[in-house]
Scaffold this motif. Structure first.
Motif, short mmCIF file in Angstrom:
data_model
loop_
_atom_site.label_atom_id
_atom_site.label_comp_id
_atom_site.label_asym_id
_atom_site.label_seq_id
_atom_site.Cartn_x
_atom_site.Cartn_y
_atom_site.Cartn_z
N TRP A 28 0.83 -1.21 0.00
CA TRP A 28 0.00 0.00 0.00
C TRP A 28 0.86 1.26 0.00
O TRP A 28 0.57 2.22 -0.71
CB TRP A 28 -0.93 -0.02 1.21
N VAL A 29 1.92 1.26 0.79
CA VAL A 29 2.81 2.42 0.82
C VAL A 29 3.44 2.64 -0.55
O VAL A 29 3.60 3.78 -1.01
CB VAL A 29 3.88 2.23 1.91
N ASN A 30 3.79 1.54 -1.23
CA ASN A 30 4.38 1.67 -2.56
C ASN A 30 3.42 2.35 -3.53
O ASN A 30 3.81 3.23 -4.31
CB ASN A 30 4.76 0.28 -3.08
N GLN A 31 2.15 1.96 -3.49
CA GLN A 31 1.17 2.60 -4.35
C GLN A 31 0.86 4.02 -3.90
O GLN A 31 0.63 4.91 -4.73
CB GLN A 31 -0.11 1.77 -4.38
N ALA A 32 0.84 4.24 -2.60
CA ALA A 32 0.53 5.58 -2.09
C ALA A 32 1.58 6.59 -2.51
O ALA A 32 1.25 7.75 -2.80
CB ALA A 32 0.42 5.53 -0.57
N VAL A 33 2.85 6.18 -2.57
CA VAL A 33 3.91 7.10 -2.98
C VAL A 33 3.71 7.54 -4.43
O VAL A 33 3.86 8.72 -4.77
CB VAL A 33 5.28 6.44 -2.78
N ARG A 34 3.35 6.58 -5.30
CA ARG A 34 3.12 6.94 -6.70
C ARG A 34 1.91 7.86 -6.86
O ARG A 34 1.93 8.81 -7.64
CB ARG A 34 2.95 5.67 -7.53
N LEU A 35 0.84 7.56 -6.12
CA LEU A 35 -0.33 8.43 -6.17
C LEU A 35 -0.02 9.81 -5.62
O LEU A 35 -0.50 10.83 -6.14
CB LEU A 35 -1.48 7.80 -5.38
N PHE A 36 0.78 9.87 -4.58
CA PHE A 36 1.14 11.15 -3.96
C PHE A 36 1.88 12.03 -4.96
O PHE A 36 1.57 13.23 -5.11
CB PHE A 36 1.99 10.90 -2.72
N GLN A 44 -3.43 18.86 -6.21
CA GLN A 44 -4.47 18.35 -5.33
C GLN A 44 -4.02 18.44 -3.87
O GLN A 44 -2.82 18.51 -3.58
CB GLN A 44 -4.82 16.90 -5.68
N THR A 45 -5.00 18.39 -2.98
CA THR A 45 -4.72 18.51 -1.55
C THR A 45 -4.35 17.15 -0.97
O THR A 45 -4.53 16.09 -1.60
CB THR A 45 -5.94 19.07 -0.81
N ALA A 46 -3.84 17.17 0.25
CA ALA A 46 -3.47 15.93 0.93
C ALA A 46 -4.70 15.07 1.20
O ALA A 46 -4.61 13.83 1.25
CB ALA A 46 -2.75 16.24 2.24
N TRP A 47 -5.87 15.70 1.40
CA TRP A 47 -7.09 14.93 1.63
C TRP A 47 -7.46 14.11 0.41
O TRP A 47 -7.91 12.96 0.52
CB TRP A 47 -8.22 15.88 2.01
N PHE A 52 -7.70 8.76 -2.32
CA PHE A 52 -7.33 7.86 -3.41
C PHE A 52 -6.57 6.64 -2.90
O PHE A 52 -6.78 5.51 -3.37
CB PHE A 52 -6.49 8.61 -4.44
N THR A 53 -5.68 6.84 -1.95
CA THR A 53 -4.94 5.70 -1.41
C THR A 53 -5.87 4.76 -0.64
O THR A 53 -5.67 3.54 -0.66
CB THR A 53 -3.82 6.19 -0.49
N ALA A 54 -6.88 5.32 0.03
CA ALA A 54 -7.85 4.47 0.73
C ALA A 54 -8.67 3.64 -0.27
O ALA A 54 -9.01 2.49 0.00
CB ALA A 54 -8.77 5.32 1.60
N LEU A 55 -8.98 4.22 -1.42
CA LEU A 55 -9.75 3.49 -2.42
C LEU A 55 -8.94 2.36 -3.07
O LEU A 55 -9.52 1.42 -3.62
CB LEU A 55 -10.25 4.45 -3.50
N THR A 56 -7.63 2.44 -3.03
CA THR A 56 -6.80 1.35 -3.56
C THR A 56 -6.62 0.21 -2.57
O THR A 56 -6.13 -0.86 -2.94
CB THR A 56 -5.41 1.87 -3.96
N LEU A 57 -7.00 0.42 -1.31
CA LEU A 57 -6.75 -0.58 -0.27
C LEU A 57 -7.47 -1.91 -0.52
O LEU A 57 -6.86 -2.97 -0.34
CB LEU A 57 -7.13 0.00 1.09
#
Length: 379
Positions: A28-36, A44-47, A52-57
């Motif tokens: 999840w962290v790996n995908q979150a970094v790319r999305l970030f 876009q904002t941090a929210w 988006f990262t929650a939707l990939t979970l």
């Protein structure tokens, strides 16, 4: 269930929770970094990044669960062997088939979790993510409209906005469109709004004028308007989704209204059949992988050095199972009518598991050198 079954099942569930947490976190962290990186660069904002990262979970959990179940099964058997628990269980008369029962129950529990994911949570999260991506794209379109400066969102197009009010109104807007080549149209309006629509965002201008210059004869046509709609979505290469992906639709609607799903996704009926059987077969990989690793480790006896050779064999079996799953997915995409291939990986793993359990349960003969000769032995 007996006390032995409950003990093994509790050990498996505890280890499964640990491995699932670790693997999901890493993936999840790996995908979150790319999305970030992608979303923050778009302003876009941090929210939004967190959403988006929650939707990939759910999809991350779906991928990780079979591997976590396999790791829990292998680790539990290896620890039981090192602590001599496995030897005691076998010495009390527990056959490999008997020991495999709580492992099978554990695999079915993980399969139920995966069933909930692949049929409901993953399609719902993908549909929500597709909708949010469309909204974010439209927001990116609006970001190109900056007050007090000339913007060139496309070749031949110039936009100038004197001011953007707190309500989002574009005041004193100037728009020049020379994309046609033979004509050049200039729009001026006192105010304008960006309005979302099914075909993408629209720029609605109020109380303005459109001047069209024909370059061939330098003639000018003027038109005043109370309101005028300009397709800014097409201008900035933003368009609404013309169709839905089959991955965004839950299994129940596919089975209940296949004609409606075909119209939404523009897929052939064979493709719908393939995706349904793929989702039905995916949960079977959890018990198949767990039982495969368990049966391979039962081939080894007690050793102070552990069951490293058997662990290596179990990992190799998992790699072969994943390779077979990927090959089946590729084959069915080109030939959707061969949907039955989705059950081959799990069926193969369960067949190999049955063979290994039978083999490990066979009585083992001691070497001849370890037996005493029948003759020449005195009391």
């Amino acid at each position: 269930m007996t006390r032995l079954d409950r003990y093994l099942l509790s050990q498996l569930m505890a280890l499964f929770g640990f491995f699932a947490l670790v693997l999901v976190s890493v993936y999840w962290v790996n995908q979150a970094v790319r999305l970030f990186d992608r979303l923050i660069s778009d302003g876009q904002t941090a929210w939004v990044v967190l959403e988006f990262t929650a939707l990939t979970l759910p999809n991350v959990v779906r991928v990780v669960l079979p591997v976590a179940a396999f790791a829990a099964g292998v680790y539990a058997v290896n620890r039981a062997s090192q602590d001599s628990e496995l030897v005691v269980m076998q010495a009390t008369g527990a056959s490999p088939w008997r020991l495999a029962w709580p492992v099978a129950v554990f695999g079915l529990i993980v399969a139920l979790m995966m069933t909930l994911l692949v049929h409901f949570l993953v399609p719902a999260s993908r549909a929500q993510m597709a909708d949010r991506q469309q909204q974010v794209t439209e927001n990116v379109t609006a970001r190109f409209l900056v007050e007090g400066s000339f913007q060139h969102p496309a070749t031949g197009v110039t936009i100038y906005i004197r001011q953007i009010s707190e309500l989002g109104e574009l005041l004193d807007i100037f728009l020049s469109d020379a994309r046609a080549g033979s004509t050049r149209t200039t729009y001026t309006a006192e105010r304008a709004l960006i309005v979302p629509s099914d075909s993408g965002p629209k720029l609605v201008m109020f109380d303005g004028m459109a001047q069209t210059l024909r370059l061939s004869d330098q003639s000018l046509a003027t038109m005043r308007f109370a309101d005028f709609t300009y397709d800014i979505g097409a201008l900035m290469s933003v368009s609404a989704r013309s169709k839905r992906s089959i991955d965004e639709i839950m299994t129940v609607p596919i089975l209940r209204a296949p004609d409606e799903v075909i119209a939404q996704t523009r897929q052939e009926p064979a493709a719908l059949t393939r995706i349904v059987h793929q989702r039905l077969a995916q949960p079977l990989l959890a018990p198949a992988a767990t039982l495969l690793g368990f049966s391979v480790l039962l081939l080894g006896g007690y050793s102070r050095f552990g069951l490293w050779r058997q662990i290596g064999g179990a990992i190799f079996g998992l790699i072969v199972l994943q390779f077979l799953t990927n090959a089946v997915d590729s084959a069915t995409k080109s030939a959707p009518e061969a949907w039955w291939l989705h059950y081959v990986p799990a069926g193969t793993a369960l067949s190999v598991t049955a063979l290994l359990l039978w083999w490990s349960g066979r009585p083992r003969r001691r070497p001849r050198s370890a037996t005493l000769p029948a003759e020449g032995v005195s009391a």
